[in-house]
Design a protein around this motif. Structure first.
Motif, PDB file in Angstrom:
ATOM      1  N   MET A  63       0.845  -1.521  -0.265  1.00 37.56           N
ATOM      2  CA  MET A  63      -0.136  -0.055  -0.035  1.00 37.56           C
ATOM      3  C   MET A  63       0.894   0.889   0.218  1.00 37.56           C
ATOM      4  O   MET A  63       1.876   1.308   0.510  1.00 37.56           O
ATOM      5  CB  MET A  63      -0.570  -0.375   1.162  1.00 37.56           C
ATOM      6  N   THR A  64       0.705   2.243  -1.301  1.00 34.10           N
ATOM      7  CA  THR A  64       1.017   3.132  -1.262  1.00 34.10           C
ATOM      8  C   THR A  64       0.744   4.534   0.305  1.00 34.10           C
ATOM      9  O   THR A  64      -0.209   4.105   1.236  1.00 34.10           O
ATOM     10  CB  THR A  64       1.298   4.018  -1.620  1.00 34.10           C
ATOM     11  N   ARG A  65       2.391   4.776   0.573  1.00 37.40           N
ATOM     12  CA  ARG A  65       1.849   6.712   1.208  1.00 37.40           C
ATOM     13  C   ARG A  65       0.349   7.175   0.968  1.00 37.40           C
ATOM     14  O   ARG A  65      -0.287   6.954   2.125  1.00 37.40           O
ATOM     15  CB  ARG A  65       2.720   7.130   1.354  1.00 37.40           C
ATOM     16  N   GLU A  66      -0.258   7.103  -0.152  1.00 37.38           N
ATOM     17  CA  GLU A  66      -1.353   8.135  -0.420  1.00 37.38           C
ATOM     18  C   GLU A  66      -2.518   7.387  -0.433  1.00 37.38           C
ATOM     19  O   GLU A  66      -3.437   7.556   0.137  1.00 37.38           O
ATOM     20  CB  GLU A  66      -0.880   8.426  -2.321  1.00 37.38           C
ATOM     21  N   GLU A  67      -2.539   6.021  -0.525  1.00 40.56           N
ATOM     22  CA  GLU A  67      -3.707   5.142  -0.433  1.00 40.56           C
ATOM     23  C   GLU A  67      -3.280   4.341   1.535  1.00 40.56           C
ATOM     24  O   GLU A  67      -5.143   5.124   1.807  1.00 40.56           O
ATOM     25  CB  GLU A  67      -2.929   3.834  -0.889  1.00 40.56           C
ATOM     26  N   MET A  68      -2.713   4.949   2.215  1.00 46.92           N
ATOM     27  CA  MET A  68      -2.766   5.024   3.644  1.00 46.92           C
ATOM     28  C   MET A  68      -3.265   6.555   3.713  1.00 46.92           C
ATOM     29  O   MET A  68      -4.562   6.756   4.751  1.00 46.92           O
ATOM     30  CB  MET A  68      -1.551   4.607   5.090  1.00 46.92           C
ATOM     31  N   LEU A  69      -2.937   7.763   3.010  1.00 47.71           N
ATOM     32  CA  LEU A  69      -3.771   8.860   3.165  1.00 47.71           C
ATOM     33  C   LEU A  69      -4.814   8.542   3.597  1.00 47.71           C
ATOM     34  O   LEU A  69      -6.260   9.325   3.955  1.00 47.71           O
ATOM     35  CB  LEU A  69      -2.752   9.695   2.820  1.00 47.71           C
TER      36      LEU A  69
ATOM     37  N   LEU B 131     -11.628   7.055   6.682  1.00 45.24           N
ATOM     38  CA  LEU B 131     -12.164   7.389   8.263  1.00 45.24           C
ATOM     39  C   LEU B 131     -13.240   8.259   8.713  1.00 45.24           C
ATOM     40  O   LEU B 131     -13.963   8.748  10.054  1.00 45.24           O
ATOM     41  CB  LEU B 131     -11.205   6.364   9.518  1.00 45.24           C
ATOM     42  N   TYR B 132     -12.184  10.170   9.104  1.00 42.68           N
ATOM     43  CA  TYR B 132     -12.168  10.844   9.879  1.00 42.68           C
ATOM     44  C   TYR B 132     -12.492  12.146   8.806  1.00 42.68           C
ATOM     45  O   TYR B 132     -12.872  12.849   9.627  1.00 42.68           O
ATOM     46  CB  TYR B 132     -11.326  10.899  10.569  1.00 42.68           C
ATOM     47  N   GLY B 133     -12.437  12.551   7.832  1.00 45.30           N
ATOM     48  CA  GLY B 133     -12.535  13.285   7.143  1.00 45.30           C
ATOM     49  C   GLY B 133     -11.168  14.229   7.227  1.00 45.30           C
ATOM     50  O   GLY B 133     -10.044  13.902   7.308  1.00 45.30           O
ATOM     51  N   PHE B 134     -10.616  15.165   5.494  1.00 43.11           N
ATOM     52  CA  PHE B 134      -9.775  15.946   6.183  1.00 43.11           C
ATOM     53  C   PHE B 134      -9.435  16.800   6.970  1.00 43.11           C
ATOM     54  O   PHE B 134      -8.472  16.735   7.346  1.00 43.11           O
ATOM     55  CB  PHE B 134     -10.768  16.787   5.201  1.00 43.11           C
ATOM     56  N   GLU B 135      -9.522  17.285   8.291  1.00 45.91           N
ATOM     57  CA  GLU B 135      -9.792  18.211   9.286  1.00 45.91           C
ATOM     58  C   GLU B 135      -9.420  17.532  10.219  1.00 45.91           C
ATOM     59  O   GLU B 135      -8.819  18.204  11.247  1.00 45.91           O
ATOM     60  CB  GLU B 135     -10.540  19.226   8.940  1.00 45.91           C
ATOM     61  N   HIS B 136     -10.033  16.142  10.806  1.00 45.56           N
ATOM     62  CA  HIS B 136      -9.359  15.848  11.669  1.00 45.56           C
ATOM     63  C   HIS B 136      -8.349  15.399  12.849  1.00 45.56           C
ATOM     64  O   HIS B 136      -7.018  14.931  11.858  1.00 45.56           O
ATOM     65  CB  HIS B 136      -9.808  14.325  11.934  1.00 45.56           C
ATOM     66  N   LYS B 137      -8.110  15.699  13.576  1.00 50.53           N
ATOM     67  CA  LYS B 137      -6.742  15.702  13.823  1.00 50.53           C
ATOM     68  C   LYS B 137      -5.436  14.707  13.798  1.00 50.53           C
ATOM     69  O   LYS B 137      -4.267  14.691  13.667  1.00 50.53           O
ATOM     70  CB  LYS B 137      -6.773  16.178  15.714  1.00 50.53           C
ATOM     71  N   ALA B 138      -6.412  13.231  13.780  1.00 49.70           N
ATOM     72  CA  ALA B 138      -5.762  11.651  13.572  1.00 49.70           C
ATOM     73  C   ALA B 138      -5.352  11.881  11.788  1.00 49.70           C
ATOM     74  O   ALA B 138      -3.876  11.432  11.946  1.00 49.70           O
ATOM     75  CB  ALA B 138      -6.541  10.936  13.551  1.00 49.70           C
TER      76      ALA B 138
ATOM     77  N   VAL C 199      -3.121   3.078   9.725  1.00 55.97           N
ATOM     78  CA  VAL C 199      -4.069   2.634   9.410  1.00 55.97           C
ATOM     79  C   VAL C 199      -4.773   1.909  10.019  1.00 55.97           C
ATOM     80  O   VAL C 199      -5.928   1.530  10.385  1.00 55.97           O
ATOM     81  CB  VAL C 199      -3.560   3.226   8.612  1.00 55.97           C
ATOM     82  N   LYS C 200      -4.190   0.861  10.330  1.00 55.87           N
ATOM     83  CA  LYS C 200      -5.221  -0.492  10.960  1.00 55.87           C
ATOM     84  C   LYS C 200      -5.286  -0.282  11.761  1.00 55.87           C
ATOM     85  O   LYS C 200      -6.706  -1.033  12.411  1.00 55.87           O
ATOM     86  CB  LYS C 200      -4.089  -1.650  10.550  1.00 55.87           C
ATOM     87  N   CYS C 201      -3.975   0.136  12.687  1.00 59.10           N
ATOM     88  CA  CYS C 201      -5.266   0.461  13.981  1.00 59.10           C
ATOM     89  C   CYS C 201      -6.774   1.233  14.282  1.00 59.10           C
ATOM     90  O   CYS C 201      -7.371   1.015  14.882  1.00 59.10           O
ATOM     91  CB  CYS C 201      -3.502   0.555  14.776  1.00 59.10           C
ATOM     92  N   HIS C 202      -6.108   2.435  13.470  1.00 58.58           N
ATOM     93  CA  HIS C 202      -6.831   2.803  13.413  1.00 58.58           C
ATOM     94  C   HIS C 202      -8.410   2.514  12.739  1.00 58.58           C
ATOM     95  O   HIS C 202      -9.498   2.592  13.211  1.00 58.58           O
ATOM     96  CB  HIS C 202      -6.808   4.469  12.871  1.00 58.58           C
ATOM     97  N   GLU C 203      -8.435   1.526  11.823  1.00 54.98           N
ATOM     98  CA  GLU C 203      -9.366   0.962  11.687  1.00 54.98           C
ATOM     99  C   GLU C 203     -10.370   0.182  12.156  1.00 54.98           C
ATOM    100  O   GLU C 203     -11.196  -0.403  12.268  1.00 54.98           O
ATOM    101  CB  GLU C 203      -9.343   0.432   9.967  1.00 54.98           C
ATOM    102  N   GLU C 204      -9.491  -0.446  12.791  1.00 55.02           N
ATOM    103  CA  GLU C 204      -9.599  -1.541  13.894  1.00 55.02           C
ATOM    104  C   GLU C 204     -10.055  -1.084  14.919  1.00 55.02           C
ATOM    105  O   GLU C 204     -11.336  -1.409  15.799  1.00 55.02           O
ATOM    106  CB  GLU C 204      -8.818  -3.013  13.727  1.00 55.02           C
ATOM    107  N   HIS C 205      -9.763   0.014  15.493  1.00 50.56           N
ATOM    108  CA  HIS C 205     -10.182   1.066  17.337  1.00 50.56           C
ATOM    109  C   HIS C 205     -10.584   2.177  16.539  1.00 50.56           C
ATOM    110  O   HIS C 205      -9.592   2.855  16.883  1.00 50.56           O
ATOM    111  CB  HIS C 205      -9.028   0.689  17.840  1.00 50.56           C
ATOM    112  N   PRO C 206     -11.657   3.078  15.543  1.00 51.25           N
ATOM    113  CA  PRO C 206     -11.124   4.311  15.172  1.00 51.25           C
ATOM    114  C   PRO C 206     -11.529   5.045  17.064  1.00 51.25           C
ATOM    115  O   PRO C 206     -12.046   4.762  17.806  1.00 51.25           O
ATOM    116  CB  PRO C 206     -12.411   4.537  14.478  1.00 51.25           C
TER     117      PRO C 206
END
Length: 58
Positions: free
Chosen positions: A1-7, A13-20, A42-49
């Motif tokens: 997965m590229t960095r852009e895909e991760m972003l 998950l959160y939208g553009f302006e979320h602090k995460a 990224v995977k941690c955020h997806e599993e535990h947002p």
């Protein structure tokens, strides 16, 4: 997965302006942070947002 895909996944998950997402972008800009580390984040955020209490701002 590229960095852009991760972003993109973080933004979904959160939208553009979320602090995460902002913090993730900062991590992406640091060359010493490996792609593997970023993918784990990224995977941690997806599993535990993060869920903010909507009443916190009031």
């Amino acid at each position: 997965m590229t960095r852009e895909e991760m972003l993109t996944r973080m933004i979904r998950l959160y939208g553009f302006e979320h602090k995460a997402v902002i913090q993730f972008g900062w991590l992406m800009a640091r060359p010493q942070i490996s792609d593997e580390t970023l993918e784990t984040v990224v995977k941690c955020h997806e599993e535990h947002p993060l869920w903010e209490d909507e009443d916190e701002d009031e």
